[in-house]
Motif scaffolding. Sequence first.
Motif, short mmCIF file in Angstrom:
data_model
loop_
_atom_site.label_atom_id
_atom_site.label_comp_id
_atom_site.label_asym_id
_atom_site.label_seq_id
_atom_site.Cartn_x
_atom_site.Cartn_y
_atom_site.Cartn_z
N THR A 48 1.06 1.41 7.31
CA THR A 48 1.76 0.96 6.80
C THR A 48 0.56 0.35 5.83
O THR A 48 -0.73 0.11 6.18
CB THR A 48 2.76 0.03 6.12
OG1 THR A 48 3.49 0.29 5.19
CG2 THR A 48 2.61 -1.21 6.76
N SER A 49 0.66 -0.33 4.94
CA SER A 49 -0.17 -0.99 3.64
C SER A 49 0.03 -1.75 2.98
O SER A 49 1.14 -1.30 2.46
CB SER A 49 -1.09 -0.78 3.33
OG SER A 49 -2.80 -1.20 2.75
N SER A 50 -0.06 -2.46 2.46
CA SER A 50 0.55 -3.71 1.25
C SER A 50 -0.38 -3.04 0.37
O SER A 50 0.64 -3.30 -0.63
CB SER A 50 -0.56 -5.51 1.76
OG SER A 50 -1.39 -5.48 1.43
N GLU A 82 6.54 -1.19 2.43
CA GLU A 82 6.33 -2.75 3.59
C GLU A 82 8.29 -3.40 3.41
O GLU A 82 8.73 -3.52 4.29
CB GLU A 82 5.09 -3.45 3.76
CG GLU A 82 4.25 -3.69 3.74
CD GLU A 82 2.82 -4.16 4.27
OE1 GLU A 82 2.13 -4.74 5.15
OE2 GLU A 82 3.37 -5.50 3.16
N ASP A 83 8.30 -3.17 2.13
CA ASP A 83 9.57 -3.55 1.58
C ASP A 83 10.58 -2.75 2.47
O ASP A 83 11.78 -3.34 2.92
CB ASP A 83 9.97 -3.02 0.29
CG ASP A 83 8.72 -4.98 -0.31
OD1 ASP A 83 9.58 -5.89 0.33
OD2 ASP A 83 8.06 -4.59 -1.25
N LYS A 91 -2.57 -3.30 6.42
CA LYS A 91 -3.65 -3.59 6.17
C LYS A 91 -3.68 -4.50 5.39
O LYS A 91 -2.74 -4.56 4.27
CB LYS A 91 -4.08 -1.93 5.91
CG LYS A 91 -4.13 -0.86 6.82
CD LYS A 91 -4.58 0.22 6.15
CE LYS A 91 -4.17 1.35 7.46
NZ LYS A 91 -2.91 1.52 6.48
N GLY A 92 -4.48 -5.39 4.56
CA GLY A 92 -4.62 -5.80 3.34
C GLY A 92 -6.26 -5.63 3.44
O GLY A 92 -6.80 -5.04 3.40
N LEU A 111 -8.34 -4.60 7.69
CA LEU A 111 -8.95 -4.67 6.25
C LEU A 111 -9.29 -3.69 6.19
O LEU A 111 -9.57 -2.18 6.45
CB LEU A 111 -10.43 -5.42 6.72
CG LEU A 111 -10.17 -6.78 6.75
CD1 LEU A 111 -11.57 -7.48 6.68
CD2 LEU A 111 -9.28 -7.52 6.33
N HIS A 112 -8.50 -2.98 4.11
CA HIS A 112 -8.46 -1.42 4.26
C HIS A 112 -9.35 -1.75 3.85
O HIS A 112 -9.49 -1.92 1.57
CB HIS A 112 -6.84 -1.77 3.39
CG HIS A 112 -5.89 -0.77 2.88
ND1 HIS A 112 -5.24 -0.61 2.31
CD2 HIS A 112 -6.51 0.80 3.56
CE1 HIS A 112 -4.55 1.18 2.24
NE2 HIS A 112 -5.84 1.49 2.39
N ASP A 113 -9.75 -0.81 3.23
CA ASP A 113 -10.79 0.72 2.53
C ASP A 113 -12.46 -0.20 1.74
O ASP A 113 -12.17 -0.94 0.71
CB ASP A 113 -9.99 1.03 1.60
CG ASP A 113 -9.30 2.21 1.42
OD1 ASP A 113 -9.13 2.83 2.68
OD2 ASP A 113 -8.49 2.66 0.56
#
Length: 319
Positions: free
Chosen positions: A52-54, A60-61, A79-80, A116-118
Amino acid sequence: MEYRPLGTTGVEVSALSFGTAPLGQLFGPVPFEQARAAAFAAVDLGMNLIDTSSYYGDAEDRLGRIIGDLPDDVLIATKGGRLGWDEFDFSPDGIRASLEASLARLGRDHVDLFQLHDIDFVPLGPVLEDAYAELVRLRDEGKCRFIGMTGYALPTTRRVLLETDVDVVLNYSHGTLLDNSLSEELAPIARERGTGLMNAAAVSLGILTPGVLRMDGHNIASDASLRAAQAMARTAAEHGVDIAFVANQYALQRVQCDTTVIGSTNIEHLTAATAALTTPIDEELLAALLQSRLPTEAQQWDVGLPENNVWDWGDGETT
């Protein structure tokens, strides 16, 4: 389901992992009960990693509402750093705040993997130094068991592999029927470094599906890739085969990676993807499809900062 070592982390992951961008309604509304049913179907099919990812809407919720009912051995990866389509914050403070917020939404005191995302969209120097150092601190503090980074561009992921000691990397759209440079260019380095290698976007962000024949453009894929995908889809249709199924077969059976992330809230699609893991590939059809594959350098997409897409193909030329 098949299980494989995730690099040298000491854990084994299912060949397919459950991706939650659709669950988080990133591509359109999905009723919560449908999302919940898809997550449990994925686990029932043997998937033991949920990615998943923020950035993935309310994924996430939603996971936080069901996570207590999942088996204890299901791995949770988030990921963030990506805040929006073109908004990023990979500062140490931003990364820490992102993980803390993710843990609160998930109702956890730690996740198994934090990435870390993208990172392709920002200058890589600070990411590979300051941001990486913060990831290490978060791992040392027990906020996550393992750390990693994700990206599209081959040169970006290669730099992560060579310049950091992350536990895992994830790369999009390079372990596919169209372009298997993940196996050719990244897997040897990952094996040498003991880094887990995750593959994502086995259907090349939607262009290795029957619907590609109705497309006249794509917001990320190159025109060359789109034309090649359309040629493959026509060939598959002539053989009475769904190009998406063959694309999943190829990604799961021929690409050198530890796991491939499959994102869907359609249980039939998840079941079909799992079947693709063990259904033998029609070698005659595969050979016909690969006739439409372009040279690797011609398949690369212009994603992120131009400087992060520069690659030396070994012939003195860079693209």
